[in-house]
Each structure stands twice: as C-alpha cells, then as structure tokens.
Design a protein around this motif. Sequence first.
Motif, mmCIF file in Angstrom:
data_model
loop_
_atom_site.group_PDB
_atom_site.id
_atom_site.type_symbol
_atom_site.label_atom_id
_atom_site.label_comp_id
_atom_site.label_asym_id
_atom_site.label_seq_id
_atom_site.Cartn_x
_atom_site.Cartn_y
_atom_site.Cartn_z
ATOM 1 N N ALA A 65 0.837 -1.208 0.000
ATOM 2 C CA ALA A 65 0.000 0.000 0.000
ATOM 3 C C ALA A 65 0.868 1.252 0.000
ATOM 4 C CB ALA A 65 -0.933 -0.003 1.213
ATOM 5 N N THR A 66 2.004 1.198 0.703
ATOM 6 C CA THR A 66 2.906 2.350 0.743
ATOM 7 C C THR A 66 3.518 2.617 -0.629
ATOM 8 O OG1 THR A 66 3.436 1.868 3.052
ATOM 9 C CG2 THR A 66 4.955 3.304 1.858
ATOM 10 N N LEU A 67 3.886 1.549 -1.327
ATOM 11 C CA LEU A 67 4.453 1.711 -2.666
ATOM 12 C C LEU A 67 3.419 2.243 -3.645
ATOM 13 C CD1 LEU A 67 6.638 -1.521 -2.863
ATOM 14 C CD2 LEU A 67 7.466 0.842 -2.873
ATOM 15 N N LEU A 68 2.163 1.772 -3.516
ATOM 16 C CA LEU A 68 1.106 2.287 -4.380
ATOM 17 C C LEU A 68 0.910 3.785 -4.138
ATOM 18 C CD1 LEU A 68 -1.127 1.782 -6.447
ATOM 19 C CD2 LEU A 68 -2.646 1.161 -4.549
ATOM 20 N N LYS A 69 0.927 4.168 -2.865
ATOM 21 C CA LYS A 69 0.804 5.593 -2.548
ATOM 22 C C LYS A 69 2.017 6.370 -3.052
ATOM 23 C CE LYS A 69 -0.437 8.752 1.179
ATOM 24 N NZ LYS A 69 -0.891 8.863 2.590
ATOM 25 N N ALA A 70 3.203 5.755 -2.991
ATOM 26 C CA ALA A 70 4.406 6.415 -3.505
ATOM 27 C C ALA A 70 4.281 6.675 -5.005
ATOM 28 C CB ALA A 70 5.636 5.561 -3.215
ATOM 29 N N HIS A 71 3.660 5.724 -5.712
ATOM 30 C CA HIS A 71 3.440 5.931 -7.156
ATOM 31 C C HIS A 71 2.565 7.159 -7.385
ATOM 32 C CE1 HIS A 71 2.271 5.166 -11.321
ATOM 33 N NE2 HIS A 71 1.035 5.377 -10.919
ATOM 34 N N PHE A 72 1.478 7.282 -6.627
ATOM 35 C CA PHE A 72 0.587 8.424 -6.811
ATOM 36 C C PHE A 72 1.247 9.725 -6.344
ATOM 37 C CE2 PHE A 72 -2.854 5.085 -6.492
ATOM 38 C CZ PHE A 72 -3.203 5.165 -7.836
#
Length: 420
Positions: A186-193
Amino acid sequence: MNGTTTREALVAGARSLGLGVYALAASIVLFTLSVVSISLVLAGVGFFTTPTVLTAVRKYAGRRRQLAAAWSDVLIPSPYRPFPKDVRGGITGRVERTTLLIKDKATWRDLRWLLVDMTAGFTVLIVSASLFLYGVMGFVLAAGLWRAFRHDPYWFAFIPVDSQLTGILAALLGAALLVAGHRWSATLLKAHFTLTRSMIAPDHEQEQALRIARLTESRHDAVDTSAAELRRIERDLHDGAQARLVAVGMDLGTIEALIEKNPAKAKELIGKTRQSSAEALTELRDLVRGIHPPVLAERGLGDAVKALALRLPVPTEVAVDLPGRADAPVESAAYFAVSETLTNVVKHAEANRVWVDVSYGEGMLRVAVTDDGKGGARTGGGTGLSGLERRLGTFDGILAVSSPSGGPTMVTMEIPCELS
C-alpha cells in the motif's frame, strides 16, 4: 506492521499490478501519438490531430487523479486552464485550440509525466505487485517445482534452486517477500501516486494563476448565491411566517371585538391563534436552521454532520477526527457541502449505505463522503457537484470525485484552514 490488513495489502498489490500493465501500455501509446502529432503541426496535419490527442492525455491524467484520491487519499489538483468561450469551430478553431494547448505549461508537464509513468512509475507499481507474486513463487518452488531445475538451477533472487534444501531456502525468502508485501504494498502504491502528483500537479506559477481565476469566478458565484439566498429568505418569510403573523394579528383584532359579545367564539379563536403562532415560530426556526444550523454554531462541524446524518433515509456512518474548530465561514461551507453531497446521494445514487469521514491534517480540513450506490457521478456540465466545486473554490478548496460505473462513489473535499 503499519496497521494495513492482509486484505488491504492484497488489494493494493492487485491494483498495482493492473495499473502497472495499463499505465505502461497507455503511457507509451499516448506519448508516441502526442510527439508525432505535435511534430506534424508544422506540416499542418497536427492542427487536426493534436487537440484530440492532448485531450485524451488530459483525460488519462484525470483518471489517474481519481484513482489517486480513491485508492491512496492523494489529491492531485488539475492544472488545466479552460478554453476561452470565444474559441471558434472548424479549421480556425482547431488551430486556436492547438495553439492554446501547446502554449499551456500543463501540456508539457503531462508529456514529461508520461515518460516517468512508463519508467519510474511503472517500476514502483511492479515492485509492489512482485512482492506478492515472487513471494508465492518461493513456496511453489519448495513444494516440488525445484525438481524441474535439478540439472539447470533456477535462480530465485540470489538462491540457485536445484534441490529440496534450496527450495526451502526459496520458501523462506518468499515468506520474507510476502511479509514485505504486507508491509509495503500500500505504501508503494501511494508512492506511485505521490510521484504522479509531483509531475502533473500545478507548479507555483500555475497555482497562482488558477487560484486567481478560481477566486474571481467563485467571487461572482458567491455574489449570485448570496442574492439568490436573500430572495429565498424573503420569499419564505413573505409566504410563510409573515403571512401567518398577519393572520395572527387579524385574529387578535377579531378576538378583541368578540371578547365581551361572544366569549365562546373568542376562546375558540384564541386556540387557533395559538396554533398559528406556533406554526409561524416553527417556520422561523426552520428558516434560521437553513441559514446557519444552531447545532453547527453551538457544537461544531462534527456534531452538525452527525445530526444531519440522523435525518437521512439511508443508513449513514460518520467518523470525526477534529482536534479543534475551524472559522465559522469554513465550517458553514463544509457543512452545506456535505449536506448537498448527501442530498445527491439520496436522490441519485440508489445507495444502501453511506460513510462520512471528517478529519484534519497538514493544514487541511478534509471531508470524504462515500456511498455504495450505482456510481456514475461526474463534475461538469452544470451538475450540482460543479456548483459545489465552485463554492469550495471561494475558500481555495478543492473537490475530487471517484465514481466508476457500478460504484462505489467517493466525493472528497479539502479546505485549507487553521483550527482553534
């Protein structure tokens, strides 16, 4: 652990995988078409293709903004300046639109973002998804797949798998990757955004220009809204409470004339007059509540929204996390924004349940209204959400809507303010 549930982690990993594949293909196609189309402007052909291609790029970026808000609570303001209302049609209009698009800084930021999206953005998404996929692969190797590599080892990361022992080592590494996936997907997905926001959000100059345009427009809207509200109050007073109070005065005059001649009739009129005065008082209270609800003034935004939710025909859950109170105008704007959003849910969403989350952080009052209805809500085209977006703009606030067909719908509002 960071509080992420297993389901949330798996959903984040699945979203990362799907978005990564889609982003790679779409970014490559749109970037290539954009570069070719802009290059052909000098030949004249680009005037016919560029507006269509760059509009598609903006829609693609807009969809990413929606996903960022819905999946990771990352709000990305739109930097695009609207086309002037006097842009003509036909070939001349195509030339004007192409010129405006090419001169707009947001266009070049979008193209730069497409390059990053197909490289660094794609990499972040695939790492998020691979933590789970590669982790499962370690257990598959340990379960017996290692036998297919007895004569030619399969390198699982840094482990050459060619025996049961190395298969077990692969399973241990796979377990570590699954734990990392649970912790970081979830942290990596948020980092993408967050990376996306850094690329396509308006820069300081664009923010100032958009803010001036938005405040100018919202000022006119506020004046129009205030005038309409004053007319509504005048109409409600004239047709409601004022008419009843006039009737009460006339009844009192009749009672005064009958008090000695016909006490029984006078007593009957007194009862009707009391009822009329009570109805007038109720109408005045309703009118005052519509202007500024007493519960909002006395107990603040959180309790006012909870009171609003209790009156809805749809079951509504309200979560409030406010360490203080905002200024009265901000609270009022947020309250009526929530009220209008909930009204739209009841009228159009066909929802069975609604969730309202009110919180504050990083200098922003944030309200999210989510329903499990049919979806399809959109801003633009003169809808209620467009009016809501303009009213929030009076306070330099922003609105984001995520509403795929079939639902769910999530309307997120942010207003910059300080709490007492």
